[in-house]
Design a protein around this motif. Sequence first.
Motif, PDB file in Angstrom:
ATOM      1  N   SER A 128      78.170 110.318  46.345  1.00 14.74           N
ATOM      2  CA  SER A 128      78.807 108.928  46.309  1.00 14.74           C
ATOM      3  C   SER A 128      80.092 108.829  45.374  1.00 14.74           C
ATOM      4  O   SER A 128      80.515 107.739  44.743  1.00 14.74           O
ATOM      5  CB  SER A 128      77.781 108.114  45.783  1.00 14.74           C
ATOM      6  OG  SER A 128      76.780 107.892  46.925  1.00 14.74           O
ATOM      7  N   HIS A 130      83.680 108.920  44.012  1.00 19.19           N
ATOM      8  CA  HIS A 130      85.086 108.720  44.690  1.00 19.19           C
ATOM      9  C   HIS A 130      86.125 108.534  43.563  1.00 19.19           C
ATOM     10  O   HIS A 130      85.563 107.729  42.569  1.00 19.19           O
ATOM     11  CB  HIS A 130      84.904 107.594  45.830  1.00 19.19           C
ATOM     12  CG  HIS A 130      84.165 107.847  46.985  1.00 19.19           C
ATOM     13  ND1 HIS A 130      84.831 108.556  47.662  1.00 19.19           N
ATOM     14  CD2 HIS A 130      82.882 107.483  47.367  1.00 19.19           C
ATOM     15  CE1 HIS A 130      84.000 108.757  48.945  1.00 19.19           C
ATOM     16  NE2 HIS A 130      82.782 107.965  48.446  1.00 19.19           N
ATOM     17  N   GLY A 133      90.252 104.465  45.055  1.00 17.28           N
ATOM     18  CA  GLY A 133      89.661 102.676  45.521  1.00 17.28           C
ATOM     19  C   GLY A 133      88.762 102.377  44.017  1.00 17.28           C
ATOM     20  O   GLY A 133      88.404 101.364  44.236  1.00 17.28           O
ATOM     21  N   THR A 134      89.022 103.095  42.947  1.00 15.82           N
ATOM     22  CA  THR A 134      88.305 102.888  41.806  1.00 15.82           C
ATOM     23  C   THR A 134      89.022 102.544  40.462  1.00 15.82           C
ATOM     24  O   THR A 134      88.509 102.486  39.535  1.00 15.82           O
ATOM     25  CB  THR A 134      87.445 104.157  41.541  1.00 15.82           C
ATOM     26  OG1 THR A 134      88.179 105.275  41.154  1.00 15.82           O
ATOM     27  CG2 THR A 134      86.166 104.424  42.444  1.00 15.82           C
ATOM     28  N   ILE A 184      79.320  93.027  54.595  1.00 19.86           N
ATOM     29  CA  ILE A 184      80.448  93.823  55.307  1.00 19.86           C
ATOM     30  C   ILE A 184      81.694  92.885  55.096  1.00 19.86           C
ATOM     31  O   ILE A 184      82.839  93.486  54.903  1.00 19.86           O
ATOM     32  CB  ILE A 184      79.980  94.395  56.666  1.00 19.86           C
ATOM     33  CG1 ILE A 184      78.954  95.355  56.732  1.00 19.86           C
ATOM     34  CG2 ILE A 184      81.355  94.711  57.488  1.00 19.86           C
ATOM     35  CD1 ILE A 184      78.269  95.617  58.086  1.00 19.86           C
ATOM     36  N   GLY A 187      83.480  92.730  51.902  1.00 17.00           N
ATOM     37  CA  GLY A 187      84.156  94.417  51.667  1.00 17.00           C
ATOM     38  C   GLY A 187      83.259  95.116  50.738  1.00 17.00           C
ATOM     39  O   GLY A 187      83.702  95.879  50.194  1.00 17.00           O
ATOM     40  N   LEU A 189      80.348  96.493  51.773  1.00 16.46           N
ATOM     41  CA  LEU A 189      79.727  97.521  52.415  1.00 16.46           C
ATOM     42  C   LEU A 189      80.882  97.763  53.586  1.00 16.46           C
ATOM     43  O   LEU A 189      81.687  97.079  53.961  1.00 16.46           O
ATOM     44  CB  LEU A 189      78.354  97.037  53.050  1.00 16.46           C
ATOM     45  CG  LEU A 189      77.313  96.782  52.289  1.00 16.46           C
ATOM     46  CD1 LEU A 189      76.074  96.373  53.152  1.00 16.46           C
ATOM     47  CD2 LEU A 189      76.981  98.064  51.558  1.00 16.46           C
ATOM     48  N   GLU A 190      80.698  99.076  54.161  1.00 14.69           N
ATOM     49  CA  GLU A 190      81.439  99.206  55.124  1.00 14.69           C
ATOM     50  C   GLU A 190      80.527  99.893  56.455  1.00 14.69           C
ATOM     51  O   GLU A 190      79.656 100.557  55.962  1.00 14.69           O
ATOM     52  CB  GLU A 190      82.774 100.515  55.006  1.00 14.69           C
ATOM     53  CG  GLU A 190      82.079 101.674  54.226  1.00 14.69           C
ATOM     54  CD  GLU A 190      83.154 102.547  53.800  1.00 14.69           C
ATOM     55  OE1 GLU A 190      84.419 101.699  53.851  1.00 14.69           O
ATOM     56  OE2 GLU A 190      83.064 103.660  53.455  1.00 14.69           O
ATOM     57  N   ARG A 198      77.425 101.887  54.655  1.00  9.83           N
ATOM     58  CA  ARG A 198      77.539 102.647  53.358  1.00  9.83           C
ATOM     59  C   ARG A 198      78.247 101.758  52.378  1.00  9.83           C
ATOM     60  O   ARG A 198      79.135 100.948  52.671  1.00  9.83           O
ATOM     61  CB  ARG A 198      78.104 104.289  53.492  1.00  9.83           C
ATOM     62  CG  ARG A 198      79.639 103.828  53.904  1.00  9.83           C
ATOM     63  CD  ARG A 198      80.458 105.192  53.692  1.00  9.83           C
ATOM     64  NE  ARG A 198      79.820 106.287  54.551  1.00  9.83           N
ATOM     65  CZ  ARG A 198      80.412 106.590  55.744  1.00  9.83           C
ATOM     66  NH1 ARG A 198      81.427 105.804  56.271  1.00  9.83           N
ATOM     67  NH2 ARG A 198      79.620 107.540  56.589  1.00  9.83           N
ATOM     68  N   LEU A 199      77.827 101.975  51.183  1.00  6.45           N
ATOM     69  CA  LEU A 199      78.567 101.454  50.066  1.00  6.45           C
ATOM     70  C   LEU A 199      80.120 101.793  50.047  1.00  6.45           C
ATOM     71  O   LEU A 199      80.506 103.197  50.189  1.00  6.45           O
ATOM     72  CB  LEU A 199      78.048 101.703  48.584  1.00  6.45           C
ATOM     73  CG  LEU A 199      76.658 101.166  48.350  1.00  6.45           C
ATOM     74  CD1 LEU A 199      76.085 101.794  47.100  1.00  6.45           C
ATOM     75  CD2 LEU A 199      76.471  99.598  48.274  1.00  6.45           C
ATOM     76  N   THR A 200      80.931 100.913  49.718  1.00  8.72           N
ATOM     77  CA  THR A 200      82.346 101.275  49.411  1.00  8.72           C
ATOM     78  C   THR A 200      82.432 101.988  47.929  1.00  8.72           C
ATOM     79  O   THR A 200      81.549 101.941  47.424  1.00  8.72           O
ATOM     80  CB  THR A 200      83.277  99.890  49.386  1.00  8.72           C
ATOM     81  OG1 THR A 200      83.079  99.238  48.206  1.00  8.72           O
ATOM     82  CG2 THR A 200      83.055  99.320  50.673  1.00  8.72           C
ATOM     83  N   ALA A 201      83.443 102.901  47.931  1.00 12.72           N
ATOM     84  CA  ALA A 201      83.730 103.396  46.765  1.00 12.72           C
ATOM     85  C   ALA A 201      83.797 102.682  45.349  1.00 12.72           C
ATOM     86  O   ALA A 201      82.979 102.910  44.486  1.00 12.72           O
ATOM     87  CB  ALA A 201      84.984 104.309  46.778  1.00 12.72           C
TER      88      ALA A 201
END
Length: 728
Positions: A128, A130, A133-134, A184, A187, A189-190, A198-201
């Motif tokens: 996980s 990333h 996006g962070t 979702i 924003g 979850l995707e 899945r969790l977003t970054a």
Amino acid sequence: MDNHSFRTWLSQRTDDQLTQLLRLRPDVAHPLPPTMAALATRLRVHASLARAAAELSALQLAVLEAASAAGAEFEAVSVTAIVEVLTPYGASPESIECALEELEDRALLIQEDASVLLTEVLSTLPPSFHVVGTQDLSWVRAALEELDPKQHSLLNALARADGIGHSKDAALDADPTRPIPRLIEAGLLERADGSHVRLTAAVAAVLRGQPPIPLTPVQPHPSEDAQRLNSTGAAQGLEFCRLVADLIAQLSQQPVALNKDGRLGARSCAGLAKTLADPSATETNIACAITVAASAGLIGTGLTSHVPDPLPSEANYLAATRGADEWLELSAAERYSALIDAWLASPWATWESNRPLETETRHSDLPRHKRLVLAGYPLHTPISTEDARIRALSIRPVLGLNLAPERISGVAEEARLLGLLVPSAQEDAATSIASQAAQNEDFEATLLEIVPAEVDQFIVQGDLTLLVPGPPTPELARELNVCAQVDTPGLASTYRFTEATVRRAFDAGRSESELHEWLAGHSMSELPQALMFLISDVARRHGALRGGAIASYLRCADPEILSALMASPQAAQARLRLIADTVAVSELPLAQVVSLAQQAGFHPAAEDSSGATIDLRPEPARLFAQPQVAKGRREAPEPEVLTRAVAAMRERDNPAPEESGADVTALLTAAVRGGRSVSVTAVNAQGAEITSQVTPVSVAGGRVDARNLATGATVRIPLSRIKNVRMN
């Protein structure tokens, strides 16, 4: 890309490019690869790729993620496609192209007409993890505060399951009032497919407690005078060298006994600090000095020679090594350089325990973290510890993930003690040495520039002190430590003469004339009368009694002095007996008899058979075995060796085709990242081979969860049963 294609690409690289590759990936150069095929195999080994990924910057990792998002693990993609992914996060096209070239130099990404990413690379990163996006996490924290407990629980459960979960609410037609569709929509979850989310970054980063990772480290403008910072750091570094030298001297006279379990006692540092009686010799500083000296091979633990009475000779001790004698003879810059190298390679976190050299405080990743912490401090620019942590995360995100604030503070405190960081208010600034050490560069030339030249002269003052206007030479320091004591340490140190220090010089075999001659030969000023009188007065009273081995004897031209000694309680302890009015003998060793006579208030001098004064000080305690010196990061061989190795690989290179499949786990993981379908051939419980068209959803725990394209059902296949994987 299969191994054959990868090897072909390696063969097409120039000799300079291959030499650069071996320098940037030094682990594959030990031992030197005999053939191009061997090099290609080593470069794709998981452990080697993980080491390479840990050395990448945030921008380089972001480029890898962007290339993966553009499909570079399955087909060649253009630089434009990668730039389009990263442009919204503030990365310039020029910096992206530069990062692509740096990744190609490390054989992590291949550029020809377009870019191709090795499928194994991103699989070596933490689950996980990333970078893209962070950069801005404030909106995620605000959104999480608005969630109800059930939604919080759901996100935390996904974070514990590597960020991927199975739910029927992932379908497009699911009830929008249910928790997962709402997450979702927010924003957080995707949707992976119709049955997985899945969790977003950004959400995964917040739930892990990861701070924002800038794609490029902030570069503040230097605001401090570089020369002043370097001089201040060098002065502190030489002070630490003096502390280590004092520690060696103390352990040479009185080694520290270990406990029965082979560990140092809890009060060992406190005892040494009290004995050294130096303002800089605090328990914390002593602990750091012990670990650095041990890493340099200057001290160690084990059986020791010349153990002083009454300590048992068969016990284990913390004592100096024979390598300490060599270190003490080095120049000031060489001594400082050796201690910096030893600290960088030292695996002991002294801030975790009050006992140095504890097994529990030994961490194999600490040397790399030390260099990363130093890299977080910009050259000659004071910044706070928190800002240094953010910079370190941007410089080496993978390595910085496990860099706890406590470790940063501990490393920074030790770096200050060694003069690598110079404090300024609530901030610290890195010296030139720290900056070069962080980049794994040779800093000996810089040390020679910033460490003042050694001096072998001093200025004697009327208050029985002398000023040494710079680092003393080893010979001068050795003599001063015999006849004087440090009064004020520093680059310009002050020593003080006392009756006890002058007597110590006479005990070491110096005569009055020799001491006068040595002082006059090194003094830049005339010797003051007060010092001359002190030396003469001590010399007059020192040596009135003369001793030799019977086991030992004492003689004196004045019978009254010898009679006074015989009347003291110490005479019985020394087992002395008169054999003449001016001679007494003993069966005890001479050193012990002289010590007892000194306790009685007399000052005998030891002599040899000719009557010349001799040094009675005991041999310094030394370990029998030389401990292994701590080694830092494995370096690449010398450039000439790499050049010859590349030429040898060229000669042995076989261009014949080679069949080699790609790594099954890496291919499946890449398919998960890209949402690609694959053809999987696996063996069932009856031993029959079954080929299925599936879309992998997650790879973890030795199995792959995938959605069967024919039935739409989710299947779980053990990786051990999979024979082949092909991209559709």
